[in-house]
Scaffold this motif. Structure first.
Motif, mmCIF file in Angstrom:
data_model
loop_
_atom_site.group_PDB
_atom_site.id
_atom_site.type_symbol
_atom_site.label_atom_id
_atom_site.label_comp_id
_atom_site.label_asym_id
_atom_site.label_seq_id
_atom_site.Cartn_x
_atom_site.Cartn_y
_atom_site.Cartn_z
ATOM 1 N N PRO A 136 42.073 33.068 5.994
ATOM 2 C CA PRO A 136 42.097 31.856 6.809
ATOM 3 C C PRO A 136 43.045 31.984 8.004
ATOM 4 C CG PRO A 136 43.401 31.549 4.816
ATOM 5 C CD PRO A 136 42.720 32.872 4.673
ATOM 6 N N THR A 165 39.472 24.194 14.526
ATOM 7 C CA THR A 165 38.938 23.087 15.311
ATOM 8 C C THR A 165 38.681 23.588 16.731
ATOM 9 O OG1 THR A 165 41.100 22.307 16.076
ATOM 10 C CG2 THR A 165 40.317 21.453 13.960
ATOM 11 N N GLY A 209 38.870 29.071 8.691
ATOM 12 C CA GLY A 209 40.053 28.508 8.040
ATOM 13 C C GLY A 209 40.790 27.523 8.932
ATOM 14 N N GLY A 210 40.519 26.225 8.755
ATOM 15 C CA GLY A 210 41.224 25.199 9.509
ATOM 16 C C GLY A 210 40.929 25.209 10.992
ATOM 17 N N THR A 246 40.055 22.784 2.423
ATOM 18 C CA THR A 246 38.644 22.794 2.047
ATOM 19 C C THR A 246 38.396 23.587 0.781
ATOM 20 O OG1 THR A 246 37.991 22.561 4.355
ATOM 21 C CG2 THR A 246 36.327 23.387 2.844
ATOM 22 N N THR A 288 44.184 25.125 5.434
ATOM 23 C CA THR A 288 42.992 24.341 5.176
ATOM 24 C C THR A 288 42.992 23.856 3.742
ATOM 25 O OG1 THR A 288 40.562 24.366 5.087
ATOM 26 C CG2 THR A 288 41.698 26.456 4.672
#
Length: 208
Positions: free
Chosen positions: A131, A168, A165-166, A137, A135
């Motif tokens: 990642p 955006t 991984g995380g 998730t 995260t």
């Protein structure tokens, strides 16, 4: 593998999520630039995984988008998708390549140059690297490798690197500058108030 889409959506099948609604919205925004990777919870049956995959394929086909299956390669074969993705605890890359055949898309997870090079030598056609950032998730993940970790892997291999991984839209420029070909997301779309708008923002960042 330059034809591989740059935005990878991993289905979120946790309780309370609606993966097909998210896939529809992302496809409308990203079209053939989207890769949908069907990932189900460990508790899901193969029949559930197969049924979800077939529904995703039906959504992807009109857009020319790619569908892959995570881990359950027999489901990928049964559903007739483009290929699959294996993680560190799944089949070894070489075995996965033998299962899927020589022409299928095969992704593998890597987080350092050594394992990345080994995966490519064994037949991986792209790498999911991370990642990158913290995260929530998925549980049990190793510490984030950050942008420098992505750069180290990208410099070591000659296949597309997909940062995960995380991620955006705000992270994309730095990841692209580090050599990432694209990004894979779960929560950035599955938890978005408007998944289509979120997908469009990610794609815009990827293609700038």
């Amino acid at each position: 593998m330059s034809s591989l889409g740059r935005l990878h959506l991993i289905t979120d099948t946790r309780p309370g999520r609606d993966p097909l609604t998210v896939v529809r919205a992302a496809l409308a925004a990203a079209r053939a630039d989207l890769v949908v990777q069907v990932r189900v919870e460990d508790s899901a049956t193969d029949r559930e995984a197969y049924d979800l995959t077939r529904r995703v394929v039906a959504l992807c086909t009109p857009y020319g988008a790619t569908c892959l299956v995570n881990d359950r390669l027999h489901v990928a074969l049964a559903a007739g998708v483009a290929g699959g993705h294996v993680g560190a605890d799944d089949l070894p890359v070489g075995a996965a390549r033998r299962v899927l055949g020589p022409t299928a898309v095969l992704g593998a997870t890597a987080r350092d140059p050594g394992t990345a090079a080994e995966a490519v030598a064994a037949g991986a056609s792209y790498l999911g690297v991370g990642p990158c950032h913290p995260t929530a998730t998925k549980e049990g993940l190793p510490p984030p490798i950050g942008v420098p970790g992505v750069r180290a892997v990208a410099e070591a291999v000659d296949v597309p690197v997909i940062a995960i991984g995380g991620v955006t839209a705000t992270h994309v420029p730095a990841l692209r500058a580090a050599g990432a070909y694209g990004v894979a997301v779960v929560g950035a779309l599955s938890t978005a108030a408007d998944p289509g708008r979120a997908a469009a923002a990610l794609l815009e960042a990827l293609t700038c």
